[in-house]
Design an enzyme around this catalytic site. Structure first.
Site, PDB file in Angstrom:
ATOM      1  N   CYS A  62      -5.592  -7.875  -4.553  1.00 57.26           N
ATOM      2  CA  CYS A  62      -5.823  -8.188  -3.144  1.00 57.26           C
ATOM      3  C   CYS A  62      -4.491  -8.286  -2.393  1.00 57.26           C
ATOM      4  CB  CYS A  62      -6.602  -9.495  -3.000  1.00 57.26           C
ATOM      5  SG  CYS A  62      -8.312  -9.347  -3.544  1.00 57.26           S
TER       6      CYS A  62
ATOM      7  N   CYS B  73       8.702  -1.049  -3.128  1.00 57.96           N
ATOM      8  CA  CYS B  73       7.328  -1.292  -2.669  1.00 57.96           C
ATOM      9  C   CYS B  73       7.246  -2.718  -2.172  1.00 57.96           C
ATOM     10  CB  CYS B  73       6.325  -1.003  -3.785  1.00 57.96           C
ATOM     11  SG  CYS B  73       6.511  -2.064  -5.233  1.00 57.96           S
TER      12      CYS B  73
END
Lengths: 66, 392
Positions: free
Chosen positions: B197, B350
């Site tokens: 999530c 990232c």
């Protein structure tokens, strides 16, 4: 043979198994479960479970969120 | 298949309790007997996050006598979009403490037990032993498999739920009466394939949809009413607004609960699930720089090509100046490589360093041997280089 995989019609060979249907969507096996006509087929039976015309196949992916 | 009640009834309800639980008591299926069972029940919620929030709040309101909370984390501002058991003033506070305070406010008659620890193979059996059933609100595969295995080894029902974006799944795994988590998913997806999530996002209210299903099943098991979600997987699609369920049978070949089990004690779950793949681990070893080192490279005007391997919407939230967006998927499909210059040092980043490690493995295999990635990703950049930027 026509089967529905995740709601989308797919034309599969007449002798297609559950594993063949999974391969239509993903090359991954880990973390994937498959239900045929609303019943999960255990991993060990993917190769030995043939599909029939108009089967509804659902390829599910494990998610981790909580 | 209905099941007998999991818990014996408490001796009696006090006058206060009768007043508080009257709307339960007048349901014939629950009644005094059911409410007394809830009073006697001991339920453990693993994780006081997205699923744990509604689960703990409704279990508390329902009058479950003893509620355990396991969480080692602290409340972060980015939790408040869905973790409704915590509020603004709880930011920075231990989640288990914050959740316990909310539970006491909802229902002071509940005995809250705080387990302010990370669940590990060293403590999970001892902690679970004191409870009748386990509600799972964890956020990673390694803990989920550990919770499942511990529950099977202890013979306890495990109420499982998981969520991602608009999709949720829930089931009750109880090896004594049906399949376990491994019968459904024998192993987790390869590391990095299914986003968490934190990487992919989750609709806040989805937590309520799935968390409330988990509480519903807990109450049914404790009081022995209805058709429990044993041997069925509930699948919820919030965009279609559909709940469906599919049958799940016990796998006779299950390594944990099958006829000839090969897993007879807890295993190494980090190794089983792998935080990142071996390839990514190998690529990252010796080729990981810090955010500060990246900043120094930029300041020295070094000839680097900085690539952000996250998704467009993440890039829009926050990005490192000069970074070119090429999502990780483009690397895995091989289409990203042609966009990389041959004469510059490739630097990948990232959000936190997992996806960039996966992309790094592809880039290095393609011959960019001096390529590196940024450990800790953009989160580390914000923390150590430019705290004025937002995080997510």
């Amino acid at each position: 043979m026509n089967v529905l995989i995740n709601g989308v019609p797919h034309d599969l060979p007449a002798d297609a198994t559950v594993r063949r249907a999974v391969q239509e969507l993903t090359s991954a096996v880990a973390g994937v479960a498959v239900a045929v006509n609303d019943e999960v087929v255990r991993r060990g039976a993917w190769d030995s479970t043939p599909l029939s015309e108009h089967d509804r196949v659902e390829v599910l992916t494990a998610v981790q969120g909580g | 298949m209905s099941l007998p009640p999991l818990v014996e009834p408490a001796d009696e309800l006090t006058v206060d309790e009768v007043r508080r639980y009257s709307r339960h008591l007048i349901i014939p299926d629950v009644g005094m007997a059911g409410q007394k069972r809830l009073k006697n029940a001991k339920v453990l919620c693993v994780g006081a996050g997205g699923l744990g929030s509604p689960a703990l709040m409704y279990l508390a309101a329902a009058g479950v006598g003893t509620l355990g909370v396991v969480d080692f984390d602290v409340v972060d501002e980015s939790n408040l979009q869905r973790q409704i058991i915590h509020g603004q003033s709880d930011v920075g506070r231990l989640k288990a403490e914050s959740a316990a305070a909310s539970v006491r406010e909802i229902n002071p008659l509940v005995n809250v037990v705080i387990h302010n620890v990370a669940l590990t193979t060293d403590n999970v059996m001892d902690i679970f032993a004191a409870y009748d059933l386990i509600v799972d609100g964890t956020d990673n595969f390694a803990t989920r498999y550990m919770v499942n295995d511990a529950a099977v080894l202890l013979g306890k029902p495990y109420i499982w739920g998981s969520i991602y974006r608009f999709d949720g799944q829930a089931s009750v795994f109880w090896a004594e009466h049906g399949p376990c988590y491994r019968c459904l998913y024998p192993e987790p997806p390869p590391p990095g394939m299914v986003p968490s999530c934190a990487e992919g996002g989750v609709l806040g209210v989805l937590c309520a949809s799935i968390g409330s299903v988990q509480v519903n099943e807990a109450i049914k098991l404790l009081t022995g009413i209805g058709e429990p979600l044993v041997g069925r997987l509930m699948i919820y699609d919030a965009l279609e607004m559909k709940y469906r369920d599919v049958k799940v049978r016990k796998d006779p070949e299950c390594p944990l609960c099958g006829k000839n089990p090969t897993i007879t004690e807890l295993i190494d779950y980090e190794a089983f699930c792998g935080t990142i793949s071996d390839e990514a681990q190998q690529a990252a070893t010796g080729s990981t720089i810090t955010a500060q080192e990246l900043k120094d490279m930029i300041d020295r005007d070094e000839d680097i090509f900085l690539v952000d391997v996250r998704e467009q919407n993440e890039y829009e939230i926050v990005n490192i100046p000069g970074a070119v967006l090429i999502p990780k998927g483009d690397f895995l499909r091989g289409v990203a490589l042609e966009r990389l210059p041959q004469d510059k040092k490739i630097v990948l980043h990232c959000k936190s360093g997992a996806r960039s490690a996966e992309a790094l493995a592809v880039v290095k295999n393609a011959g960019f041997s001096d390529a590196v990635h940024v450990g800790g990703g953009v989160l580390s950049w914000v923390k150590t280089v430019d705290p004025s930027l937002p995080t997510y």
